[in-house]
Enzyme design. Structure first.
Site, PDB file in Angstrom:
ATOM      1  N   ASP A 242      -2.792  -1.033  10.269  1.00  7.40           N
ATOM      2  CA  ASP A 242      -2.916  -1.079   8.816  1.00  7.40           C
ATOM      3  C   ASP A 242      -3.573  -2.361   8.301  1.00  7.40           C
ATOM      4  O   ASP A 242      -3.913  -2.441   7.113  1.00  7.40           O
ATOM      5  CB  ASP A 242      -1.539  -0.948   8.156  1.00  7.40           C
ATOM      6  CG  ASP A 242      -0.996   0.469   8.194  1.00  7.40           C
ATOM      7  OD1 ASP A 242      -1.768   1.396   8.513  1.00  7.40           O
ATOM      8  OD2 ASP A 242       0.201   0.652   7.908  1.00  7.40           O
TER       9      ASP A 242
ATOM     10  N   LYS B  11       0.856  -1.193   0.000  1.00  8.68           N
ATOM     11  CA  LYS B  11       0.000   0.000   0.000  1.00  8.68           C
ATOM     12  C   LYS B  11       0.883   1.231   0.000  1.00  8.68           C
ATOM     13  O   LYS B  11       2.032   1.217   0.428  1.00  8.68           O
ATOM     14  CB  LYS B  11      -0.934   0.024   1.219  1.00  8.68           C
ATOM     15  CG  LYS B  11      -0.264  -0.020   2.595  1.00  8.68           C
ATOM     16  CD  LYS B  11       0.231   1.303   3.109  1.00  8.68           C
ATOM     17  CE  LYS B  11       0.849   1.183   4.497  1.00  8.68           C
ATOM     18  NZ  LYS B  11       1.539   2.438   4.929  1.00  8.68           N
TER      19      LYS B  11
END
Length: 299
Positions: free
Chosen positions: A136, A11
């Site tokens: 996350d 990401k």
């Protein structure tokens, strides 16, 4: 049954603002997540004995601290399944780079074992298991580009325009906890809205509040930012670093930048009049519209 080559994408934090701090010490953030096609791959083989085994080693990471193993055991406890798994992992995402590699591996483990074991948890149930593993991890289970708030668990899907990225890893590893505990970290950034974010081109919006701290503490990163700027690239840091990225409209443009940077580094390495920072990774990547395993979960 075995699942082979299951992807765990990296990401990018397109921006990252620290807007406050809770009484328990957790930081309140606003950020935008986007997945890219740089990915680890995992393999899962069902075991009847209930054991969770890993057929790989991660330097400096004991099995008890491995997010993949912890994710598998968390799913076992939550569902009461008597099944186990032998897990393989091929790392491509840099460790300590701010690209969410460990978190993505953990999320892929939850998604894949939920499928392999037939435990049938919904996306929201898997996201509840994901959060204790790390701030996350939930976004990788969520499976879409997202505007995130809170400690990272308050997620809203956003539609982002097509884009490609050049990801550069300086010759440094950055421990996340050390950056968040730095006394010079700005923790009072003004809150923004999703509309604010979507009103501007993504690379023009906001900043990464962690970046000044990392640049001050890690000359390898600040040197990389300067060197890349001198060679025509404006970059931003992802997460707590050390990885940097530049945005491009198309993948061919990102690939061209990759080729130019690596060629310049080769020339610099053969002369005494030019220097370069010594990157561990220079990789052109495509921005994804969703996680490749998004359809593996019942919503």
């Amino acid at each position: 049954m075995t699942l082979y080559d299951v992807p765990a994408p990296a990401k990018l934090n397109l921006f990252l603002h620290v807007v406050g701090r809770r009484a328990d010490g957790y930081h309140l953030l606003q950020t935008a997540f986007r997945f890219i096609d740089l990915a680890d791959t995992l393999h899962f083989e069902a075991r009847a004995d209930g054991a969770i085994g890993r057929a790989y080693e991660l330097p400096g990471v004991a099995e008890s601290d491995d997010l993949v193993v912890r994710a598998a055991r968390s799913l076992q406890r939550a569902t009461g399944t008597r099944q186990g798994a032998q897990i393989g992992l091929h790392k491509r995402i840099p460790q300590g780079g701010g690209l969410g590699g460990g978190s993505s591996d953990a999320a892929t483990t939850l998604i894949a074992l939920n499928r392999l074991w037939g435990t049938g948890l919904s996306r929201s149930q898997l996201m509840q298991l994901a959060l204790p593993l790390g701030a996350d991890v939930p976004v990788f289970v969520f499976g879409q580009s997202a505007f995130a708030q809170g400690v990272g668990e308050d997620l809203t899907a956003v539609a982002l325009p097509p884009a490609a990225y050049l990801v550069v890893q300086p010759d440094a590893g950055v421990p996340t906890a050390a950056i968040f505990s730095d006394p010079d970290l700005t923790r009072d950034c003004a809150s923004v809205t999703i509309a604010d974010f979507l009103a501007l081109p993504t690379f023009c919006f906001g900043r990464n509040d962690l970046e000044p701290v990392v640049l001050r503490r890690y000359p390898e990163v600040s040197g990389a930012v300067r060197w890349l700027f001198e060679h025509g690239l404006r970059v931003r840091m992802s997460g707590s670093g050390a990885c940097l990225f530049a945005e491009f409209p198309t993948l061919p443009e990102a690939v061209l930048a990759q080729e130019e940077i690596t060629a310049t580094m080769r020339v610099a390495g053969k002369t005494t009049s030019h220097t370069h920072p010594g990157f561990r990774l220079v990789q052109a990547s495509t921005g994804l519209t969703e996680h490749p395993l998004r359809n593996w979960i019942a919503s």
